[in-house]
Design an enzyme around this catalytic site. Structure first.
Site, PDB file in Angstrom:
ATOM      1  CG  ASN A  58      -1.845   1.184   1.270  1.00 58.34           C
ATOM      2  OD1 ASN A  58      -1.678   2.168   0.553  1.00 58.34           O
ATOM      3  ND2 ASN A  58      -2.857   1.112   2.127  1.00 58.34           N
ATOM      4  CB  VAL A  59       2.043   3.512  -2.714  1.00 60.58           C
ATOM      5  CG1 VAL A  59       2.498   2.393  -3.644  1.00 60.58           C
ATOM      6  CG2 VAL A  59       0.704   4.092  -3.180  1.00 60.58           C
ATOM      7  CG  ASN A  85       0.646   3.524 -13.133  1.00 60.95           C
ATOM      8  OD1 ASN A  85       0.138   4.297 -13.941  1.00 60.95           O
ATOM      9  ND2 ASN A  85       0.068   2.360 -12.802  1.00 60.95           N
ATOM     10  CB  SER A 146      -3.842  13.390 -14.724  1.00 61.58           C
ATOM     11  OG  SER A 146      -5.076  13.557 -15.402  1.00 61.58           O
ATOM     12  CE1 TYR A 158      -6.401  10.640 -10.742  1.00 61.56           C
ATOM     13  CE2 TYR A 158      -6.829  12.358 -12.359  1.00 61.56           C
ATOM     14  CZ  TYR A 158      -6.269  11.146 -12.019  1.00 61.56           C
ATOM     15  OH  TYR A 158      -5.573  10.431 -12.968  1.00 61.56           O
ATOM     16  CB  ALA A 160      -5.641  18.951  -5.290  1.00 61.68           C
ATOM     17  CE  LYS A 162      -2.831  11.159 -11.028  1.00 61.75           C
ATOM     18  NZ  LYS A 162      -1.774  10.125 -10.970  1.00 61.75           N
TER      19      LYS A 162
END
Length: 248
Positions: A58-59, A85, A146, A158, A160, A162
């Site tokens: 779990n990163v 990724n 992204s 998402y 924020a 990226k």
């Protein structure tokens, strides 16, 4: 960098874009460390690649990331590259009304995306960079951002995350150059994955029609961009948009 015999770790590597990048790099002769939360899917992916090992991680959890990268170094002897990724989506409007009642995006929904998509990138990048510095032989870190980093409807969390990933990429390029480590990013647009395969045909076509090239991207096209970054020793500190022209 000559990819052959280089050890490259890929997070979120069990399927989709992560697996496509791992597969292409493996075909070019790299030794691949597949990192994913889904160990069963990771083990299945390992079976399809020569000279690959799988790691459940779990990163967003610091102790798991530290342990995983320590194990990679023990298993392979060194680490030459990383593709950050792994990511999740939990889309929603920041506020919206329903029958005159104001509903707010839950903090948990914000935090889950930030934890994986931003903190996870930091943790994996930090551990990979530390290994590369200790080795003294340089390396490459690729972060997947992204086109949504510019802001996208319904994706406060998402977008924020990226945007933060893109900023970290440039920062690392400046900080790590002294150690011979390059850092660059890829910002995909809409790409065909298992997730988009579940979209209704009408919705899929509507999205595709927004793209100047008239179609979604393919995972192999993003994978080729990753290989290009690894192989071009003068590319660092840049985010490459691969989006069919949707962001200009």
């Amino acid at each position: 960098m000559d990819i052959k015999n280089k050890v490259i770790a890929v997070t979120g590597a069990a399927r989709g874009l992560g697996f496509a990048m791992a597969k292409l790099l493996s075909e070019k002769g790299a030794l691949i460390a597949l990192i994913d939360l889904d160990i069963e899917a990771t083990n299945n992916a390992v079976k399809e690649l020569p000279n690959a090992k799988g790691y459940a991680c779990n990163v967003a959890q610091e102790h798991e990331v530290v342990q995983t990268f320590s194990q990679i170094k023990e298993d392979f002897g060194h680490l030459d590259g990383l593709i950050n990724n792994a990511g999740i989506l939990k889309d929603g409007l920041m506020v919206k009304t329903n029958d005159d009642e104001v509903q707010k995006l839950p903090l948990s929904q914000w935090q889950a995306v930030i934890d994986v998509n931003l903190t996870g990138v930091f943790l994996c990048g930090r551990e990979a960079a530390a290994s590369m510095v200790e080795q003294g032989s340089g390396g490459v870190i690729i972060n997947i951002s992204s086109v949504s980093r510019a802001g996208n409807f319904g994706q406060t969390n998402y977008s924020a995350a990226k945007a933060g990933v893109a900023a970290m990429t440039v920062t690392w390029a400046k900080e790590l150059a002294r150690y011979g480590i390059r850092s660059a990013g890829i910002a995909p647009g809409f790409v065909e994955t298992e997730m988009t395969d579940l979209m209704p045909e009408e919705a899929f076509n509507k999205v595709a029609n927004l793209i100047p090239l008239g179609r979604m991207g393919r995972v192999d096209e993003i994978a080729h961009t990753a290989a290009y970054i690894f192989e071009n020793d003068y590319l660092s500190g840049r985010i490459i948009d691969v989006d069919g022209g949707i962001r200009v």
